[in-house]
Design a protein around this motif. Structure first.
Motif, PDB file in Angstrom:
ATOM      1  N   PRO A 182      -5.413 -25.955  -6.589  1.00 40.20           N
ATOM      2  CA  PRO A 182      -4.306 -25.934  -8.092  1.00 40.20           C
ATOM      3  C   PRO A 182      -4.112 -24.203  -8.242  1.00 40.20           C
ATOM      4  O   PRO A 182      -4.117 -23.239  -9.050  1.00 40.20           O
ATOM      5  CB  PRO A 182      -5.137 -26.936  -8.995  1.00 40.20           C
ATOM      6  CG  PRO A 182      -6.266 -27.493  -8.683  1.00 40.20           C
ATOM      7  CD  PRO A 182      -6.915 -26.254  -7.736  1.00 40.20           C
ATOM      8  N   THR A 194      -2.409 -30.456 -13.309  1.00 41.15           N
ATOM      9  CA  THR A 194      -3.387 -29.210 -13.293  1.00 41.15           C
ATOM     10  C   THR A 194      -3.935 -28.733 -13.970  1.00 41.15           C
ATOM     11  O   THR A 194      -2.887 -28.322 -14.923  1.00 41.15           O
ATOM     12  CB  THR A 194      -2.469 -28.689 -11.678  1.00 41.15           C
ATOM     13  OG1 THR A 194      -1.500 -28.294 -11.932  1.00 41.15           O
ATOM     14  CG2 THR A 194      -2.544 -29.678 -10.838  1.00 41.15           C
ATOM     15  N   ARG A 229     -10.455 -24.501 -12.831  1.00 40.65           N
ATOM     16  CA  ARG A 229      -9.353 -25.029 -12.138  1.00 40.65           C
ATOM     17  C   ARG A 229      -9.383 -26.424 -11.200  1.00 40.65           C
ATOM     18  O   ARG A 229     -10.896 -26.901 -10.779  1.00 40.65           O
ATOM     19  CB  ARG A 229      -8.216 -24.465 -10.725  1.00 40.65           C
ATOM     20  CG  ARG A 229      -7.709 -23.181 -12.050  1.00 40.65           C
ATOM     21  CD  ARG A 229      -6.620 -22.450 -11.259  1.00 40.65           C
ATOM     22  NE  ARG A 229      -5.613 -21.171 -11.914  1.00 40.65           N
ATOM     23  CZ  ARG A 229      -4.650 -20.498 -10.529  1.00 40.65           C
ATOM     24  NH1 ARG A 229      -4.512 -21.147  -9.833  1.00 40.65           N
ATOM     25  NH2 ARG A 229      -4.345 -20.006 -11.536  1.00 40.65           N
ATOM     26  N   LYS A 252      -7.787 -31.185 -10.686  1.00 37.03           N
ATOM     27  CA  LYS A 252      -6.636 -31.542 -11.081  1.00 37.03           C
ATOM     28  C   LYS A 252      -7.082 -33.185 -11.451  1.00 37.03           C
ATOM     29  O   LYS A 252      -8.540 -33.348 -10.830  1.00 37.03           O
ATOM     30  CB  LYS A 252      -6.209 -32.319  -9.621  1.00 37.03           C
ATOM     31  CG  LYS A 252      -5.162 -33.058  -9.810  1.00 37.03           C
ATOM     32  CD  LYS A 252      -4.246 -33.723  -8.586  1.00 37.03           C
ATOM     33  CE  LYS A 252      -3.497 -32.440  -7.800  1.00 37.03           C
ATOM     34  NZ  LYS A 252      -2.400 -33.184  -6.515  1.00 37.03           N
TER      35      LYS A 252
END
Length: 573
Positions: free
Chosen positions: A358, A458, A524, A526
């Motif tokens: 992301p 995200t 990170r 999603k």
């Protein structure tokens, strides 16, 4: 000669069906019976909880795209749950396993059938109990081979070997837990570290059962490493042999050659070993494989024993009585060695195994990780710091299991089970990594806070280690997702400078990450998996003390973005 329009349509239809309906995928059925089994280690025999009488437990084999259906029958001595560590379980939190998060425990004499679907995972994962200290002996490997018709992104090895690192207590592990809960102090350390359930040559009454691997000169072996320990991170090495890391947490990595690895509880690694040391008749033929704990906090009691196994070359001579060569391992507190290894990991990021990091973030979270205290209950004399009871927290919220599971409370909109107010940042800021943190920051409060996310959000989380009560590494595990580890460092995270050094090209793709003592890690992911998903430290005592939180990802607008229906056989509280 060209294709007719009908033939072209048929070919296109076949391609579409092949793409979206994997007719090659299989469904496998397994039965896991939780039972007590007598087991002898360190000159003592006791009953332990096992699956199917095995310690470590049975291995689950599948291919990417397959489904495994496991009927869990509880004939043990307590209520229990099982978790499929690192499996995303798309749209299916019902079968994820953590007690009072996605289900109530399976009661004695009852059974529960769980469906495990491998949609992107490929490599080495594992399963384990997710109740109390039960995973000390209730655990096993998950091996996911490439989809039918594809292959490894490296030359096919000649043989595969699973190596599970763990701990052994002479006492009943749940008695160890109960003692700590009663006193409010720390957990007694284990009596031995183990490789495939065996302490090895240097612990009492253990040498005859040391785990051994036979190899042939010139062949390549794939080692599937799992850290199932409750409390210990490990350095692992094989005397005179280099290892090549090719996978981590069910995802491929760029080949990474190293003399040793450092693996935290919950993590898995896939390694290649070239058997290349039997060069002539005078070459040594036996080599120790060794696992030594890594601990950066001298204030925390831990088991310092070294677990060993033996690598033996097949020869025409009887050399099994010769002493193996010793493995060279970093020191117990060698943070530089641990950091150097971890910083070398990268995703494969190839055409067949791409990454999708992301780039735009909807939700930024800064989570301070801490070991804390709570006031001692009035009728007890607690042995924690200043007469208090040890606890732990994320953003000073110390998670407390509710009386029913969070997933059912969310599904049925049952009030007063949890609150949707887990904070995106700590309630107060100070120098999290200084040596002498004022005692007013030691206290935390119990709560059952969750973070609610919209579907496809995200998320970036910066985990910030703190030096409250002497900081240590924290292996943070997220259920239902893997994530990209885009950055790490020491000291207090600088939100202006540190993101400039993020790796957004080929960061490792993991489900469990070690947050370094007095350092930080940025991840990170999603939130594209609707449901209720646990996030916690994989040091078991820290999980029980409250170093946890829960994500609730809302349903999306399409069928593929909604949770599956509640199974009819969910255990009752």
């Amino acid at each position: 000669m060209g294709l007719s329009s009908d033939s072209a349509f048929l070919l296109k239809f076949i391609c579409i069906v092949t793409l979206f309906s994997p007719i090659w995928a299989k469904t496998h059925h397994r039965t896991f019976i939780i039972q007590e089994t007598p087991c002898t280690r360190l000159c003592n025999t006791k009953n332990i909880l096992t699956v199917n009488g095995q310690y470590p437990g049975p291995t689950i084999y599948a291919r990417n795209g397959d489904t495994v259906v496991v009927k869990v029958i509880n004939l043990g001595n307590k209520n229990i749950t099982l978790h499929w560590h690192g499996v995303n379980e798309p749209r299916n939190p019902w079968h994820d396993g953590p007690e009072y998060i996605t289900q109530c425990p399976i009661k004695l004499g009852a059974n529960f059938t769980q469906r495990i679907q491998f949609t992107e995972e490929e490599g080495t994962l594992w399963w384990h109990a997710h109740t109390d200290f039960d995973r000390a002996t209730v655990h096993g490997a998950i091996v996911i081979h490439p989809r039918k018709g594809s292959t490894f992104p490296f030359p096919k090895p000649d043989k595969e070997v699973t190596l599970i690192l763990g701990e052994w207590w002479n006492a009943d592990v749940n008695d160890v837990l109960r003692k700590a809960q009663m006193t409010g102090g720390d957990v007694d350390p284990s009596d031995a570290n183990t490789i495939n359930g065996q302490p090895g040559d240097f612990l009492p009454c253990s040498q005859n059962d040391t785990f051994k691997v036979q190899v042939q000169q010139g062949k390549t072996y794939l080692l599937r490493m799992i850290n199932a320990a409750l409390s210990n991170e490990y350095f692992f090495a094989i005397a005179s042999h280099r290892l090549t890391v090719v996978g981590k947490d069910g995802s491929y990595t760029k080949p990474y050659s190293t003399d040793y690895i450092m693996i935290t509880p919950g993590q898995t690694m896939t390694l290649l070993l070239k058997a290349d040391q039997l060069k002539n008749s005078s070459s040594p033929s036996r080599y120790y494989m060794a696992a030594r704990p890594y601990n950066g906090n001298s204030l925390v009691p831990f088991d310092q024993t070294v677990a060993t196994a033996i690598l033996e070359y097949r020869t025409n001579m009887n050399t099994f009585s010769t002493m193996p060569l010793f493995a060279s391992l970093p020191g117990i507190d060698d943070t530089n060695a641990a950091t150097a290894f971890t910083n070398g990991l990268r995703s494969l990021a190839s055409w067949d195994h791409p990454v999708d990091v992301p780039k735009t973030i909807d939700e930024h979270m800064y989570i301070a990780i801490a070991v804390n205290v709570v006031p001692c209950p009035g009728k007890f004399n607690c042995t924690g710091p200043s007469g208090n009871k040890l606890a732990s927290s994320l953003n000073n919220a110390s998670f407390e299991n509710p009386p029913i599971d969070v997933l059912d409370a969310y599904h049925y909109s049952i009030p007063n089970v949890y609150t949707p107010d887990f904070p995106n940042k700590p309630p107060f800021f100070f120098n999290f990594t200084e040596d002498n943190i004022p005692s007013e920051f030691f206290l935390t409060q119990k709560s059952t806070k969750v973070k609610v996310l919209e579907y496809n959000t995200t998320v970036e989380i910066v985990f910030q280690g703190t030096n409250i009560l002497g900081g240590e590494n924290h292996p943070m595990h997220l259920h239902g997702h893997s994530f990209f580890v885009v950055g790490t460092g020491f000291g207090v995270f600088d939100k202006e400078k540190d993101p400039l050094s993020y790796n957004l090209v080929d960061p490792p793709y993991e489900n469990t990450i070690g947050v370094p003592k007095n350092g930080w890690v940025a991840i990170r992911f999603k939130a594209a998996n609707p449901g209720v998903w646990f996030m916690h430290c994989h040091f078991e005592r820290h999980t029980i003390w409250g170093m946890d939180m829960v994500f609730i990802t809302k349903n999306g607008n399409t069928t593929d973005g909604k949770m599956l229906p509640r199974p009819h056989d969910m255990p009752h509280c």
